[in-house]
Design an enzyme around this catalytic site. Structure first.
Site, PDB file in Angstrom:
ATOM      1  N   SER A  86      42.621  34.001  42.795  1.00 48.43           N
ATOM      2  CA  SER A  86      43.090  34.747  41.629  1.00 48.43           C
ATOM      3  C   SER A  86      44.324  34.105  41.024  1.00 48.43           C
ATOM      4  O   SER A  86      45.130  33.499  41.731  1.00 48.43           O
ATOM      5  CB  SER A  86      43.420  36.185  42.029  1.00 48.43           C
ATOM      6  OG  SER A  86      43.981  36.851  40.924  1.00 48.43           O
ATOM      7  N   ASN A 128      40.445  42.888  41.602  1.00 50.75           N
ATOM      8  CA  ASN A 128      40.045  42.910  40.190  1.00 50.75           C
ATOM      9  C   ASN A 128      39.902  44.336  39.681  1.00 50.75           C
ATOM     10  O   ASN A 128      40.272  44.630  38.546  1.00 50.75           O
ATOM     11  CB  ASN A 128      38.724  42.156  39.993  1.00 50.75           C
ATOM     12  CG  ASN A 128      38.925  40.659  40.032  1.00 50.75           C
ATOM     13  OD1 ASN A 128      39.812  40.166  40.705  1.00 50.75           O
ATOM     14  ND2 ASN A 128      38.105  39.929  39.313  1.00 50.75           N
ATOM     15  N   GLU A 182      43.233  45.600  39.058  1.00 52.07           N
ATOM     16  CA  GLU A 182      43.708  44.952  37.828  1.00 52.07           C
ATOM     17  C   GLU A 182      43.198  45.731  36.598  1.00 52.07           C
ATOM     18  O   GLU A 182      43.963  45.985  35.659  1.00 52.07           O
ATOM     19  CB  GLU A 182      43.183  43.514  37.825  1.00 52.07           C
ATOM     20  CG  GLU A 182      43.548  42.677  36.638  1.00 52.07           C
ATOM     21  CD  GLU A 182      42.886  41.294  36.755  1.00 52.07           C
ATOM     22  OE1 GLU A 182      42.950  40.659  37.822  1.00 52.07           O
ATOM     23  OE2 GLU A 182      42.290  40.854  35.756  1.00 52.07           O
ATOM     24  N   LYS A 194      33.723  41.455  32.684  1.00 52.89           N
ATOM     25  CA  LYS A 194      32.818  40.493  33.314  1.00 52.89           C
ATOM     26  C   LYS A 194      32.082  41.088  34.512  1.00 52.89           C
ATOM     27  O   LYS A 194      31.253  40.440  35.109  1.00 52.89           O
ATOM     28  CB  LYS A 194      33.610  39.267  33.765  1.00 52.89           C
ATOM     29  CG  LYS A 194      33.882  38.277  32.636  1.00 52.89           C
ATOM     30  CD  LYS A 194      34.379  36.997  33.240  1.00 52.89           C
ATOM     31  CE  LYS A 194      34.605  35.899  32.250  1.00 52.89           C
ATOM     32  NZ  LYS A 194      35.352  34.801  32.885  1.00 52.89           N
TER      33      LYS A 194
END
Ligand code: 2AM
Length: 489
Positions: A130, A194, A197, A267
């Site tokens: 990351s 993620n 995030e 995504k």
């Protein structure tokens, strides 16, 4: 000539190229390969010019240049490309050699690939990387899992190229990379990163929405607010870039942020996190709202129509502006604590399910630098697990308990103020709803169980009987005595 390369990297998109350059900076000899081999030549002629980086035009040529045990890292598109390369590499490698997947692979694929590659006598690592392009070049956060026997062979390289962060317990600079666990553990932790995030970004966007529509602040004014926030307990990469984004002007001198269309893309890693939480039965409500908020944002044309049909009223929050700014900061902080508590609940459940021995403090330290969610706050999480490695829930840690208690009035004020004025704050409010549910000793699920038993004879447990005994009531007098049995999905 004797093989001289320490590691091979396959895949010369920007992440792959930057990782290679980073490894080269740290004294490692890397051999680069790409399916489209012209990219190897371009890379050697331009970005890698003057370095010791080697190139190969076939996998056999690449493997021949590697010292043993051979280390081959894939930086290719997640999915079938990884499986294809594994198949092509297996006949070229020997027992003890290591295949590493540094892409954003689904953790179930990594579990499967680890078993498969191990069955061929080789070792496998699936690792999260990351930090975007910049991180890959100058220090990413690296989260490796897979075959434990592979770790000693890649540890020096990975820890050399990883970002470094201060361990709050010792004050020492530690690499943002450590062994995560077996099988798909590394990719699972990266996936959770993620998801978190997504949550962090949504929380910041809700604060921005409140400052903009609730308080009527300009991007320049909000820039100053985020600048101040970044000097306190919210200090983080995402707050920092938000500060800078708000100050950025378009060519005509007006704020660029105002010109950007309000439809968010994704995504899929946030979605995977939510799917996994559903499989494990863990309420990561904040990340789920963050994913759905992107979906709502994508309905731009429909929203434009709906805005005409349901014209919003006055959205201004009444009262002292500076007091609201501080309330919004506290609502953001408390919601963020909830999001991380939920993320850690998820990792704990996954670890139990897959028998991974996760080091929760170590994970916080890995996320402390290099990656997108890097923040001061992760140092506090590391400290919490340092004090109590088996901490059941972040919300039971004294530091976070005090923090939540210090924010709760502001949090309620902000959520209720937003609701009254029609400003959507799905992440702030789901965080508060979760908190209220989490600390509620008696939820209305007694009624829910009664409903289930009424229409489906699903049975219920009683407060005045030991757990594990199930009862059925003939609610209408017409149903049978037979219960459908208990089951949990
Ligand atoms: P390419 O340059 O030959 O397209 C990011 O897309 C990286 O993954 C690139 O290095 C790309 O190689 C590689 N990649 C994508 N799909 C691939 C596939 N099916 N097989 C091999 N490499 C692939």
């Amino acid at each position: 000539m004797d093989p001289q390369a320490d590691i091979a990297v396959i895949g010369l998109a920007v992440m792959g190229q930057n990782l290679i350059l980073n490894m080269n900076d740290h004294g490692y000899t890397v051999v680069a390969y790409n399916r489209t081999t012209s990219k190897v030549d371009e890379f050697l002629a331009v970005e890698a010019k003057g370095t010791r980086i080697l190139g190969a035009h076939s996998l056999a040529e690449m493997v021949a240049q590697l010292k043993k045990p051979r280390r081959v890292m894939l930086m290719v598109k997640a999915g079938s490309a990884v499986d294809d390369f594994i198949e092509q590499l297996l006949p070229l490698l020997e027992p003890g050699d290591i295949v590493i997947d540094g892409g954003n692979s689904l953790f179930q694929d990594t579990i499967r690939r680890t078993k498969y590659v191990e069955s061929k006598g080789l070792l496998y690592i699936g690792t999260g990387v990351s930090g975007g392009e910049e991180g890959a070049r100058h220090g990413p956060s690296i989260m490796p899992g897979g075959s434990p026997a592979a770790w000693p062979h890649v540890q020096p390289i990975f820890q050399a190229i990883a970002a470094k962060a201060t361990d709050p317990a010792t004050g020492a600079q530690e690499p943002c990379c450590d062994w995560v666990g077996e099988g798909g553990a590394g990719h699972y932790v990266k996936m959770t990163h993620n998801g978190i995030e997504y949550g962090d970004m949504q929380l910041i966007c809700e604060a921005y929405h409140l400052l903009k529509d609730g308080l009527g602040m300009s991007p320049d004014e909000m820039h100053t607010v985020f600048k101040t926030w970044n000097e306190g307990e919210l200090q983080s990469y995402l707050i920092e870039i938000t500060r800078d984004i708000l100050a950025k002007k378009d060519d005509d001198g007006s704020p660029l942020v105002d010109k950007i269309l309000d439809t968010a893309g994704q995504k899929g890693t946030g979605k995977w996190t939510v799917i996994s939480s559903q499989d494990l039965g863990i309420p990561i409500t904040l990340i789920a709202e963050a994913v759905y908020s992107r979906c709502v944002s994508a309905l731009k044309d429909t929203r434009v129509q709906a805005a005409k049909a349901y014209k919003p009223g006055n959205t201004r929050l009444a009262g002292d502006r500076d007091a609201w700014i501080e309330d919004i900061r506290k609502a953001l902080y408390a919601s963020k604590i909830i999001s991380y508590a939920q993320g850690y609940m998820l990792m704990r459940a996954a670890a139990q399910e897959h028998k991974w021995n996760l080091n929760y403090g170590g994970i916080a330290l890995m996320w402390r630098g290099g990656c997108i969610i890097r923040s001061r706050f992760l140092g506090d999480i590391k400290a919490a697990f340092e004090k109590k490695p088996k901490l059941e829930n972040l919300l039971f840690d004294p530091f976070f308990k005090k923090a939540i208690k210090g924010c709760v009035r502001s949090w309620r004020k902000v959520v209720s103020g937003a609701v009254k004025k029609g400003i959507p704050v799905p992440a702030f409010s789901t965080a508060l709803a979760f908190f209220d549910g989490f600390r509620c000793e008696r939820l209305p699920a007694n009624l829910l169980q009664a409903q289930r038993d009424y229409f489906g004879a699903h049975t219920y447990e009683r407060v005045d009987q030991p757990r594990g005994q199930f009862f059925h009531t003939n609610w209408t007098g017409t149903g049978g005595r037979v219960a459908s049995g208990t089951y949990t999905v």
